[in-house]
Design a protein around this motif. Structure first.
Motif, PDB file in Angstrom:
ATOM      1  N   LEU A   1       0.869  -1.211   0.206  1.00  0.00           N
ATOM      2  CA  LEU A   1      -0.164  -0.031   0.258  1.00  0.00           C
ATOM      3  C   LEU A   1       1.305   1.410   0.001  1.00  0.00           C
ATOM      4  CD1 LEU A   1      -2.842   1.345   0.414  1.00  0.00           C
ATOM      5  CD2 LEU A   1      -2.454   1.222   3.090  1.00  0.00           C
ATOM      6  N   ILE A   2       0.129   1.862  -0.979  1.00  0.00           N
ATOM      7  CA  ILE A   2       1.855   3.409  -1.102  1.00  0.00           C
ATOM      8  C   ILE A   2       0.621   4.276  -0.799  1.00  0.00           C
ATOM      9  CG2 ILE A   2       3.050   4.111  -2.441  1.00  0.00           C
ATOM     10  CD1 ILE A   2       3.930   2.288  -3.529  1.00  0.00           C
ATOM     11  N   ILE A   3       0.597   4.945   0.028  1.00  0.00           N
ATOM     12  CA  ILE A   3       0.298   6.667   0.664  1.00  0.00           C
ATOM     13  C   ILE A   3       0.832   7.538  -0.743  1.00  0.00           C
ATOM     14  CG2 ILE A   3      -1.400   8.346   1.249  1.00  0.00           C
ATOM     15  CD1 ILE A   3      -1.237   5.294   4.130  1.00  0.00           C
TER      16      ILE A   3
ATOM     17  N   TYR B   1     -12.092  17.870   6.059  1.00  0.00           N
ATOM     18  CA  TYR B   1     -11.860  16.776   6.218  1.00  0.00           C
ATOM     19  C   TYR B   1     -10.082  16.801   5.238  1.00  0.00           C
ATOM     20  CZ  TYR B   1     -12.512  19.065   1.106  1.00  0.00           C
ATOM     21  OH  TYR B   1     -12.193  19.581   0.155  1.00  0.00           O
ATOM     22  N   ALA B   2      -9.583  15.421   4.713  1.00  0.00           N
ATOM     23  CA  ALA B   2      -8.994  15.495   3.703  1.00  0.00           C
ATOM     24  C   ALA B   2      -9.042  13.720   2.780  1.00  0.00           C
ATOM     25  CB  ALA B   2      -7.378  14.586   4.742  1.00  0.00           C
ATOM     26  N   ASP B   3      -8.243  14.424   1.595  1.00  0.00           N
ATOM     27  CA  ASP B   3      -7.937  13.071   0.644  1.00  0.00           C
ATOM     28  C   ASP B   3      -6.870  12.190   0.912  1.00  0.00           C
ATOM     29  OD1 ASP B   3     -11.015  13.616  -0.329  1.00  0.00           O
ATOM     30  OD2 ASP B   3     -10.918  15.362  -1.992  1.00  0.00           O
ATOM     31  N   VAL B   4      -6.946  10.948   0.497  1.00  0.00           N
ATOM     32  CA  VAL B   4      -6.225  10.577   1.010  1.00  0.00           C
ATOM     33  C   VAL B   4      -6.098   9.097  -0.282  1.00  0.00           C
ATOM     34  CG1 VAL B   4      -5.360   8.208   1.934  1.00  0.00           C
ATOM     35  CG2 VAL B   4      -6.603   9.915   3.251  1.00  0.00           C
ATOM     36  N   PHE B   5      -4.785  10.394  -1.046  1.00  0.00           N
ATOM     37  CA  PHE B   5      -4.821   9.028  -2.558  1.00  0.00           C
ATOM     38  C   PHE B   5      -3.335   7.849  -2.067  1.00  0.00           C
ATOM     39  CE2 PHE B   5      -6.001  13.654  -3.680  1.00  0.00           C
ATOM     40  CZ  PHE B   5      -6.770  13.699  -4.300  1.00  0.00           C
TER      41      PHE B   5
ATOM     42  N   ASP C   1      -0.208  14.007   8.322  1.00  0.00           N
ATOM     43  CA  ASP C   1       0.952  14.081   8.538  1.00  0.00           C
ATOM     44  C   ASP C   1       1.367  11.953   7.766  1.00  0.00           C
ATOM     45  OD1 ASP C   1       3.242  15.505   9.082  1.00  0.00           O
ATOM     46  OD2 ASP C   1       2.735  15.339  11.017  1.00  0.00           O
ATOM     47  N   PHE C   2       1.968  11.103   7.851  1.00  0.00           N
ATOM     48  CA  PHE C   2       1.196   9.903   7.422  1.00  0.00           C
ATOM     49  C   PHE C   2       2.350   9.223   7.256  1.00  0.00           C
ATOM     50  CE2 PHE C   2       1.167  12.777   3.043  1.00  0.00           C
ATOM     51  CZ  PHE C   2       1.729  11.400   2.321  1.00  0.00           C
ATOM     52  N   THR C   3       2.021   7.959   6.977  1.00  0.00           N
ATOM     53  CA  THR C   3       3.328   6.808   6.302  1.00  0.00           C
ATOM     54  C   THR C   3       3.192   6.993   5.049  1.00  0.00           C
ATOM     55  OG1 THR C   3       2.354   5.083   8.902  1.00  0.00           O
ATOM     56  CG2 THR C   3       3.906   4.430   6.721  1.00  0.00           C
ATOM     57  N   LYS C   4       4.809   7.337   4.741  1.00  0.00           N
ATOM     58  CA  LYS C   4       5.481   7.451   3.414  1.00  0.00           C
ATOM     59  C   LYS C   4       5.939   6.682   3.127  1.00  0.00           C
ATOM     60  CE  LYS C   4       5.733  12.286   3.692  1.00  0.00           C
ATOM     61  NZ  LYS C   4       4.545  12.317   5.270  1.00  0.00           N
ATOM     62  N   GLU C   5       6.171   5.490   3.903  1.00  0.00           N
ATOM     63  CA  GLU C   5       7.064   4.373   3.391  1.00  0.00           C
ATOM     64  C   GLU C   5       6.325   3.027   2.729  1.00  0.00           C
ATOM     65  OE1 GLU C   5       7.067   4.439   7.981  1.00  0.00           O
ATOM     66  OE2 GLU C   5       7.824   5.096   6.066  1.00  0.00           O
ATOM     67  N   PRO C   6       6.140   2.314   1.746  1.00  0.00           N
ATOM     68  CA  PRO C   6       5.455   1.126   1.351  1.00  0.00           C
ATOM     69  C   PRO C   6       4.789   0.442   2.786  1.00  0.00           C
ATOM     70  CG  PRO C   6       6.440   0.921   0.060  1.00  0.00           C
ATOM     71  CD  PRO C   6       7.616   1.491   0.866  1.00  0.00           C
TER      72      PRO C   6
ATOM     73  N   GLY D   1      -0.560   1.244   8.658  1.00  0.00           N
ATOM     74  CA  GLY D   1       0.627   2.657   8.834  1.00  0.00           C
ATOM     75  C   GLY D   1      -0.595   4.208   9.108  1.00  0.00           C
ATOM     76  N   LYS D   2      -0.205   5.149   9.369  1.00  0.00           N
ATOM     77  CA  LYS D   2      -0.675   6.317  10.200  1.00  0.00           C
ATOM     78  C   LYS D   2      -1.054   7.376   9.315  1.00  0.00           C
ATOM     79  CE  LYS D   2       0.687   4.190  14.858  1.00  0.00           C
ATOM     80  NZ  LYS D   2       1.554   5.068  15.739  1.00  0.00           N
ATOM     81  N   ILE D   3      -2.338   7.755   9.530  1.00  0.00           N
ATOM     82  CA  ILE D   3      -2.388   9.113   9.295  1.00  0.00           C
ATOM     83  C   ILE D   3      -2.899  10.201   9.931  1.00  0.00           C
ATOM     84  CG2 ILE D   3      -3.777  10.778   7.044  1.00  0.00           C
ATOM     85  CD1 ILE D   3      -4.156   7.364   6.117  1.00  0.00           C
TER      86      ILE D   3
END
Length: 166
Positions: A99-101, A144-148, A114-119, A126-128
């Motif tokens: 999973l790649i954010i 809100y925030a959109d997570v891609f 802030d979010f987990t940058k590594e796969p 992982g965390k957002i």
């Protein structure tokens, strides 16, 4: 004569492009004049709108996977105006590919991610984190925030609410 017509056509096209950015009845009238007067103007306007749409949604080239959220909405409850609060949303990769954010886009400048940058490997978490500054708000707010990410239904919308008190 041709030179004069060319200058007039370019002026109308230029006016049409500038007026597209404004949202008023006056602008709509100007756009309809442009559309009727110069056939090339709508094509220019439409292609610029397409470019804006494509730039707004980052696309991942990674293989798709699936995700589970611990929650997608959080309520901070009552907080004092000016408080800076944060909440961590836990994500789990429930698929077979990493999973790649790629990006987390908040709806406004009052929220910072802030979010987990590594796969995030299959089965791992992982965390957002969304940081919210309540300084410019009163009463009930919903943000809100959109997570891609490389999931089928991207972006994923994370929301939070708070009741800002003086």
């Amino acid at each position: 004569m041709k030179k004069t017509l060319s200058i007039i056509a370019l002026s109308i096209i230029g006016f049409g492009l500038v007026s597209c950015k404004k949202e008023s009845k006056e602008t709509q009238s100007a756009d309809s004049v442009t559309t009727d007067s110069v056939a090339a103007a709508p094509a220019v306007t439409d292609s610029s709108a397409t470019l804006t749409t494509e730039a707004a949604a980052p696309v991942s080239n990674e293989p798709l996977t699936s995700i589970a959220l611990s929650e997608s909405n959080f309520d901070f409850g009552n907080i004092k105006k000016g408080d800076k609060v944060e909440h961590v949303y836990e994500v789990t990769n429930t698929g077979k590919n990493p999973l790649i954010i790629s990006e987390v886009k908040p709806g406004c400048g009052c929220t910072a991610p802030d979010f987990t940058k590594e796969p995030i490997m299959p089965g791992k978490k992982g965390k957002i984190t969304l940081h919210f500054d309540s300084a410019n708000f009163d009463g009930n707010v919903q943000k809100y925030a959109d997570v891609f990410a490389n999931v089928e239904k991207s972006p994923i919308k994370l929301t939070f609410t708070a009741n800002i008190q003086p």
